[in-house]
Every structure is written in structure tokens, then in C-alpha cells.
Design a protein around this motif. Structure first.
Motif, mmCIF file in Angstrom:
data_model
loop_
_atom_site.group_PDB
_atom_site.id
_atom_site.type_symbol
_atom_site.label_atom_id
_atom_site.label_comp_id
_atom_site.label_asym_id
_atom_site.label_seq_id
_atom_site.Cartn_x
_atom_site.Cartn_y
_atom_site.Cartn_z
ATOM 1 N N ARG A 66 36.898 47.267 4.067
ATOM 2 C CA ARG A 66 36.376 46.844 4.325
ATOM 3 C C ARG A 66 34.762 47.871 4.874
ATOM 4 O O ARG A 66 34.092 47.463 5.156
ATOM 5 C CB ARG A 66 36.572 46.061 5.384
ATOM 6 C CG ARG A 66 36.641 46.811 6.699
ATOM 7 C CD ARG A 66 37.377 45.514 7.436
ATOM 8 N NE ARG A 66 37.725 46.253 8.993
ATOM 9 C CZ ARG A 66 37.660 46.248 10.013
ATOM 10 N NH1 ARG A 66 36.294 46.258 9.522
ATOM 11 N NH2 ARG A 66 38.403 46.810 11.159
ATOM 12 N N ARG A 67 35.157 48.775 5.037
ATOM 13 C CA ARG A 67 34.564 50.471 5.718
ATOM 14 C C ARG A 67 33.976 51.178 4.412
ATOM 15 O O ARG A 67 33.269 52.563 5.005
ATOM 16 C CB ARG A 67 34.889 51.124 6.574
ATOM 17 C CG ARG A 67 35.866 50.271 8.033
ATOM 18 C CD ARG A 67 36.052 51.351 8.611
ATOM 19 N NE ARG A 67 37.053 50.579 10.085
ATOM 20 C CZ ARG A 67 35.529 49.949 11.522
ATOM 21 N NH1 ARG A 67 35.108 50.603 11.472
ATOM 22 N NH2 ARG A 67 36.597 49.806 12.025
ATOM 23 N N LYS A 68 34.850 50.728 3.330
ATOM 24 C CA LYS A 68 34.100 51.619 2.247
ATOM 25 C C LYS A 68 32.883 52.151 1.849
ATOM 26 O O LYS A 68 32.376 53.338 1.843
ATOM 27 C CB LYS A 68 35.024 51.889 0.706
ATOM 28 C CG LYS A 68 34.921 52.108 -0.158
ATOM 29 C CD LYS A 68 35.409 51.512 -1.306
ATOM 30 C CE LYS A 68 35.408 52.999 -2.552
ATOM 31 N NZ LYS A 68 36.015 52.139 -3.964
ATOM 32 N N GLU A 69 32.176 50.930 2.037
ATOM 33 C CA GLU A 69 30.916 50.951 1.667
ATOM 34 C C GLU A 69 29.899 51.718 2.290
ATOM 35 O O GLU A 69 28.768 52.614 1.797
ATOM 36 C CB GLU A 69 30.084 49.530 1.340
ATOM 37 C CG GLU A 69 28.456 49.358 0.971
ATOM 38 C CD GLU A 69 28.170 48.055 0.388
ATOM 39 O OE1 GLU A 69 27.275 47.926 -0.064
ATOM 40 O OE2 GLU A 69 29.152 47.208 -0.259
ATOM 41 N N GLU A 70 30.243 51.215 3.920
ATOM 42 C CA GLU A 70 29.315 51.884 4.872
ATOM 43 C C GLU A 70 30.183 53.376 4.835
ATOM 44 O O GLU A 70 28.838 54.747 4.888
ATOM 45 C CB GLU A 70 29.820 51.407 6.059
ATOM 46 C CG GLU A 70 29.315 52.590 7.231
ATOM 47 C CD GLU A 70 29.606 51.782 8.260
ATOM 48 O OE1 GLU A 70 29.340 52.566 9.532
ATOM 49 O OE2 GLU A 70 30.320 50.996 8.585
ATOM 50 N N PHE A 71 31.127 53.906 4.253
ATOM 51 C CA PHE A 71 31.727 55.176 3.914
ATOM 52 C C PHE A 71 30.503 55.835 3.398
ATOM 53 O O PHE A 71 30.268 57.155 3.444
ATOM 54 C CB PHE A 71 33.000 55.250 4.058
ATOM 55 C CG PHE A 71 33.200 56.651 4.683
ATOM 56 C CD1 PHE A 71 33.748 57.823 4.680
ATOM 57 C CD2 PHE A 71 34.017 57.757 2.711
ATOM 58 C CE1 PHE A 71 33.721 59.457 4.736
ATOM 59 C CE2 PHE A 71 34.104 58.516 2.944
ATOM 60 C CZ PHE A 71 34.728 59.511 3.488
ATOM 61 N N ILE A 72 30.636 55.182 1.904
ATOM 62 C CA ILE A 72 30.426 56.234 0.982
ATOM 63 C C ILE A 72 29.033 56.530 1.295
ATOM 64 O O ILE A 72 27.928 57.070 1.051
ATOM 65 C CB ILE A 72 30.602 55.791 -0.474
ATOM 66 C CG1 ILE A 72 31.983 55.447 -0.836
ATOM 67 C CG2 ILE A 72 30.060 56.151 -1.298
ATOM 68 C CD1 ILE A 72 32.083 55.101 -2.001
ATOM 69 N N MET A 110 32.660 58.432 12.220
ATOM 70 C CA MET A 110 32.371 57.567 11.874
ATOM 71 C C MET A 110 33.705 56.751 11.368
ATOM 72 O O MET A 110 35.279 57.802 11.518
ATOM 73 C CB MET A 110 32.242 57.011 10.316
ATOM 74 C CG MET A 110 32.527 56.171 9.908
ATOM 75 S SD MET A 110 31.970 56.201 8.276
ATOM 76 C CE MET A 110 32.328 54.593 7.930
ATOM 77 N N ARG A 111 34.334 56.107 12.763
ATOM 78 C CA ARG A 111 35.432 54.892 12.252
ATOM 79 C C ARG A 111 35.612 54.436 10.585
ATOM 80 O O ARG A 111 35.025 53.534 10.812
ATOM 81 C CB ARG A 111 35.775 53.901 13.375
ATOM 82 C CG ARG A 111 36.947 53.704 13.012
ATOM 83 C CD ARG A 111 37.244 52.965 14.837
ATOM 84 N NE ARG A 111 38.303 52.027 14.847
ATOM 85 C CZ ARG A 111 39.153 51.939 16.293
ATOM 86 N NH1 ARG A 111 38.496 51.423 17.046
ATOM 87 N NH2 ARG A 111 39.957 51.122 16.080
ATOM 88 N N THR A 112 36.633 55.100 10.446
ATOM 89 C CA THR A 112 37.365 54.659 8.926
ATOM 90 C C THR A 112 38.109 53.812 8.996
ATOM 91 O O THR A 112 38.470 53.527 7.601
ATOM 92 C CB THR A 112 37.477 56.489 8.093
ATOM 93 O OG1 THR A 112 38.917 56.862 8.831
ATOM 94 C CG2 THR A 112 36.563 57.067 8.196
ATOM 95 N N HIS A 113 38.263 53.929 9.540
ATOM 96 C CA HIS A 113 40.271 53.305 9.493
ATOM 97 C C HIS A 113 40.632 52.708 11.005
ATOM 98 O O HIS A 113 40.005 52.547 12.742
ATOM 99 C CB HIS A 113 41.740 53.636 9.178
ATOM 100 C CG HIS A 113 42.593 53.131 9.114
ATOM 101 N ND1 HIS A 113 42.965 52.883 10.135
ATOM 102 C CD2 HIS A 113 42.978 52.492 8.032
ATOM 103 C CE1 HIS A 113 44.672 52.561 9.590
ATOM 104 N NE2 HIS A 113 44.097 52.532 8.209
ATOM 105 N N GLN A 114 40.999 51.788 11.068
ATOM 106 C CA GLN A 114 41.519 51.027 12.746
ATOM 107 C C GLN A 114 42.157 52.440 13.732
ATOM 108 O O GLN A 114 41.549 52.010 14.550
ATOM 109 C CB GLN A 114 42.452 49.885 12.629
ATOM 110 C CG GLN A 114 43.192 49.858 14.028
ATOM 111 C CD GLN A 114 44.112 48.136 13.559
ATOM 112 O OE1 GLN A 114 43.938 47.925 12.811
ATOM 113 N NE2 GLN A 114 44.684 48.141 14.865
ATOM 114 N N ASN A 118 35.277 63.253 12.178
ATOM 115 C CA ASN A 118 34.130 63.979 12.120
ATOM 116 C C ASN A 118 32.847 64.339 10.181
ATOM 117 O O ASN A 118 34.027 64.793 9.980
ATOM 118 C CB ASN A 118 33.805 65.731 13.245
ATOM 119 C CG ASN A 118 32.514 66.238 13.203
ATOM 120 O OD1 ASN A 118 31.825 65.450 11.901
ATOM 121 N ND2 ASN A 118 32.572 66.789 14.095
ATOM 122 N N MET A 119 31.584 63.916 10.208
ATOM 123 C CA MET A 119 31.578 63.584 8.938
ATOM 124 C C MET A 119 31.904 64.706 8.818
ATOM 125 O O MET A 119 31.359 65.439 7.656
ATOM 126 C CB MET A 119 30.304 62.602 8.347
ATOM 127 C CG MET A 119 30.937 60.845 9.413
ATOM 128 S SD MET A 119 31.527 60.457 7.971
ATOM 129 C CE MET A 119 30.508 59.978 6.359
#
Length: 244
Positions: free
Chosen positions: A232-238, A197-201, A206-207
Motif C-alpha cells: 500500500r506504500r509502493k506507489e508513494e515510495f516510487i 519515509m515509512r515504507t512498512h509498519q 532515510n531516502m
């Protein structure tokens, strides 16, 4: 009226799609059904559909065999697929729509509406993005072109990637790292979406190597690295984290 073609190797799915399309009463006329690449190519060239409902795996090949043989693509595509997010993420980023099996009638209606309203046509480079996703997923590895040659990296050994000034560094679980002279976006589509997952720019992680996530918005990997998660990626990441 939009002329549509259904390309799907499972009879019950073809018939189900026909029934749902009829019940939705859209400006869509299904001109035929095909279960193989050979038949789909012949019908497409002869009838020139505006829209194709396309399964990934077909009786005698796959969707990309069909697209390569058609070559001059002047129709919109809605993928009917059982593939998971690693393919769907690429599809979402292009002018290609998708419906997951089993087909939901509400999702089918939304996809048809978007296809009807959209003026854009599928582009060859967008097909290639999805194809690359499938190929790299099957190989379970990434091949980097470095100054000294080519480096093979297995997905399950790659902990994270970091981008800096147009370069990308790949960090492995054995402590090794490799720098390639391309930005992170060039590799994002090649990585298995189920694991990465791309967590940041500047970061893709690797999860499978996550140790914890703190309230300040940082991921800590098992090897000790501290990596930011953009707000902006926090919700998807969680959501992804809770699925692991």
C-alpha cells in the motif's frame, strides 16, 4: 455564514485570498486581515472567528506564537504555507487543512468546503505535532531518551529505524545503533519528511541512503540492509524515489 480571519504577512497574498474567496461565492465572510501575531491575537479575541487562514511565518513571530497566545482555540484553521511535505504530512494527519503557496483557487475551494462541512475543531495536540515538525526540522537532529541518558542523532547520519514489540532501534551510518523504549509512531512525526519515509509498519528509512529498489518490493540501502516496502506504500515510495 462562517466568520473568517486572514492572518498573513504578505499584502498581495491577503488580497489574493480575499479576491478568490469572493469569487467562490461560499458562505464565508472575511471579518478582517492581520499581518502580525499581536494583531491576530487581538482580533481573534474580540471577534471570535469560526475559521482562520493562517500563514506559518508572520511579521513579528509565527503561527504557533499566535496559537499559544490565543490558548482557547475554538476555530478551524487552514494553513497557508510555503513549507514542504515535512510539515504537510503532519497537517494531513490532523483536523487541520493546508494550502501551499502560491494559492490555487481549486485547492482553496476544497479546503473551505471541508472546513464548512467538518464538525471537528482543531485540537491542541494536533498543533503540537506540526510545531514539533518545524522545530525538529530546524534543529536537524533527534534527541533520544535512553536508560543511560540522552542521545543526540543527526538526521544525515541516521540510515533507518526499526520497530519491534514497542521498542525502536535507530541505525546510524557509522554502524552504531540505539534502542529507545517507544514505538515507531512516536518518532515518525519528528523526522524530516523530505528525507525519511515509512515504507512498512516496522520501518522508516532515510531516502538518501537508498542503493536500489527491486521488483520484489524491497529496498537495499548502501550499507547492505534489505528493507520491505508495504504494497500500500509502493506507489508513494516510487514517487518519492523518482524525486530524489
Amino acid at each position: 455564514m462562517i466568520k473568517a480571519l486572514i492572518v498573513e504577512d504578505e499584502l498581495y497574498i491577503r488580497k489574493g485570498l480575499l479576491s478568490m474567496i469572493d469569487s467562490l461565492d461560499k458562505e464565508v465572510s472575511v471579518l478582517g486581515e492581520c499581518e502580525s501575531v499581536k494583531d491576530a491575537v487581538a482580533v481573534t479575541k474580540a471577534c471570535k472567528p469560526d475559521l482562520v487562514f493562517l500563514d506559518i511565518n508572520l511579521k513579528d513571530g509565527n503561527a504557533f506564537d499566535f496559537l499559544e497566545q490565543v490558548r482557547d482555540i475554538h476555530f478551524k484553521i487552514i494553513f497557508i504555507t510555503a513549507y514542504e511535505q515535512y510539515a504537510l504530512q503532519a497537517i494531513k494527519n490532523g483536523a487541520i487543512d493546508y494550502i501551499l503557496k502560491p494559492v490555487d483557487i481549486d485547492e482553496l475551494e476544497d479546503a473551505i468546503d471541508r472546513a464548512v462541512k467538518s464538525e471537528s475543531r482543531i485540537q491542541e495536540e494536533q498543533v503540537q505535532i506540526v510545531k514539533n515538525q518545524l522545530v525538529h526540522k530546524q534543529k536537524n537532529k533527534l534527541v533520544l531518551r535512553l536508560q543511560e541518558g540522552y542521545q543526540v542523532i543527526e538526521y544525515d547520519k541516521l540510515t533507518y529505524c526499526k520497530s519491534d514489540k514497542g521498542y525502536t532501534t535507530f541505525y546510524l551510518d557509522n554502524g552504531k545503533k540505539y534502542m529507545a523504549s517507544k514505538p515507531l509512531k512516536e518518532y515518525e512525526g519528528q523526522l524530516d519528511f523530505n528525507s525519511f519515509m515509512r515504507t512498512h509498519q516496522s520501518y522508516i528509512i532515510n531516502m538518501n541512503f537508498i542503493d536500489k529498489y527491486d521488483k520484489d518490493g524491497y529496498v537495499f540501502l548502501k550499507s547492505g540492509e534489505k528493507i520491505p516496502v508495504a504494497s500500500r506504500r509502493k506507489e508513494e515510495f516510487i514517487s518519492r524515489l523518482m524525486e530524489e
